[in-house]
Motif scaffolding. Structure first.
Motif: not given
Length: 409
Positions: A1-16, A70-75, A398-403
């Protein structure tokens, strides 16, 4: 898992999630629409509709994918609110009802996959019922291409029905497949489809509206049913594109009249697009998938040409935005798919470098990623806006998990 890219995705999800407008158990957003006035677009804000392309069902799908890591209930909560809004307003779709991106198929697909991800059986059943309702749609309401019609619906329903084995959906698939066969037009080489009766000098190439997307869907249907008619037509659709190929530009022409200022008597090469919707990136996805399905090396070779062309023109400066439809993450999808199918990781590395630069240029400076509306207006949606950008970062995490979500199969 590339943490830099996961963090970017989480940040965008939080903004949405932050920008969601909540009413009872539903969620919606204000986003940008465009009115076309002459040759220019005039953007304005409006509440999102329910469709996948630029509505709440696409956002719901992204947030459900994100919540898994993310395990974030908001999402999770906002995903459920968004898909509820989409389902409650699905009957407001008046045109392109079969469409994955613009119609009911995409809403149903999202409901089913959100329900599966979040453990909500009721959502799965609602999505299936919505798909079943399409069997009653008269053929006069059928349309052709990936965005609006059968070519986008077929791969999505095939994917779902491999899990649910619903005979009603098999009947629907047969109706759509036969409609594509009956609508085909003979060419000097192969067959094509008239997806744009006005405003095009020839039947279109490309994935979103042209021969590549329709031919690819027919191959998916052949692979599912083993009906050789679909394979024959799919191969003929690719033959039409082969005949249109511009070897000098190593790309396929865009026959839309509004795609350039080129005059009818101009002898210069016709312009080619370079995006998922029009040009090499979408065509490359279709060709590499055709190689997987048929084993025909010709598709691997033409797919590699499309990959090389896409790689040469890949980057923020060349594309101008990060959207899935006609931006960085749309073109990235072909490069990632190429790495997966050929084992050449240099294409994925190129995507990671551009994505990392984007994080530095925009997210770390608290600037929204440029979206596909070509405006400064907010766009939270999947194909033009931030949800699609977020999913692009999830793919990189995570390219294997997210197609791929641009080549549903």
């Amino acid at each position: 898992m590339h943490e830099q890219f996961l963090s970017a995705a989480v940040s965008i999800g939080n903004s949405i999630c932050r920008d969601a407008i909540r009413h009872n158990s539903q969620c919606n957003w204000v986003g940008v629409n465009n009115d076309i006035q002459g040759d220019s677009a005039k953007p304005y804000y409006a509440a999102l509709k329910s469709v996948w392309y630029n509505g709440t069902s696409g956002i719901a799908w992204f947030l459900a994918q994100l919540s898994e890591v993310s395990s974030d209930k908001r999402h999770r909560d906002v995903a459920l609110g968004a898909i509820e809004q989409a389902l409650r307003t699905a009957d407001s779709v008046q045109h392109s009802k079969l469409g994955f991106h613009a119609g009911i198929t995409g809403i149903a697909f999202s409901a089913i996959e959100v329900g599966e991800k979040l453990g909500c059986d009721e959502l799965v059943e609602q999505g299936l019922q919505l798909l079943r309702s399409l069997q009653h749609l008269p053929e006069s309401d059928y349309t052709l291409d990936v965005i609006d019609g059968c070519a986008g619906a077929i791969p999505a329903i095939v994917k779902l029905n491999r899990r649910y084995s619903d005979p009603i959906l098999d009947v629907l698939l047969a109706k759509m497949g036969n409609y594509l066969l009956q609508s085909a037009q003979a060419e000097s080489s192969g067959i094509s489809w008239n997806t744009m009766p006005h405003g095009a000098s020839a039947n279109l190439t490309g994935y979103a509206h042209g021969a590549a997307g329709i031919a690819s869907s027919l191959l998916e249907l052949w692979h599912y049913t083993q009906d050789e008619r679909y394979k024959k037509a799919g191969l003929a659709g690719f033959s039409y594109e082969d005949a249109c190929y511009d070897a000098e530009q190593q790309n396929w022409p865009d026959f839309r009249e509004g795609s350039s200022t080129r005059q009818a008597d101009d002898k210069s090469p016709r312009p080619c697009g370079c995006a998922w919707c029009h040009g090499a990136p979408g065509i490359g996805l279709a060709r590499l998938r055709a190689f997987q399905l048929t084993g025909n090396e010709i598709f691997k070779q033409s797919g590699q040409i499309a990959v090389d062309t896409t790689a040469r023109m890949f980057g923020r400066q060349q594309l101008g935005n990060f959207s899935l439809c006609h931006g960085v993450f749309g073109n990235a999808d072909l490069l990632l798919y190429a790495s997966e199918t050929t084992g050449d990781e240099s294409f994925a590395q190129k995507v990671e470098e551009v994505a990392a630069e984007g994080i530095e240029q925009f997210q770390q400076r608290n600037i929204p990623f440029p979206n596909g509306t070509q405006s400064d207006f907010s766009a939270p949606d999947m194909m033009l806006g931030q949800a699609g950008v977020g999913y692009g970062f999830l793919r990189l995490a995570d390219r294997k998990k997210f197609e791929s979500v641009l080549l549903v199969h």
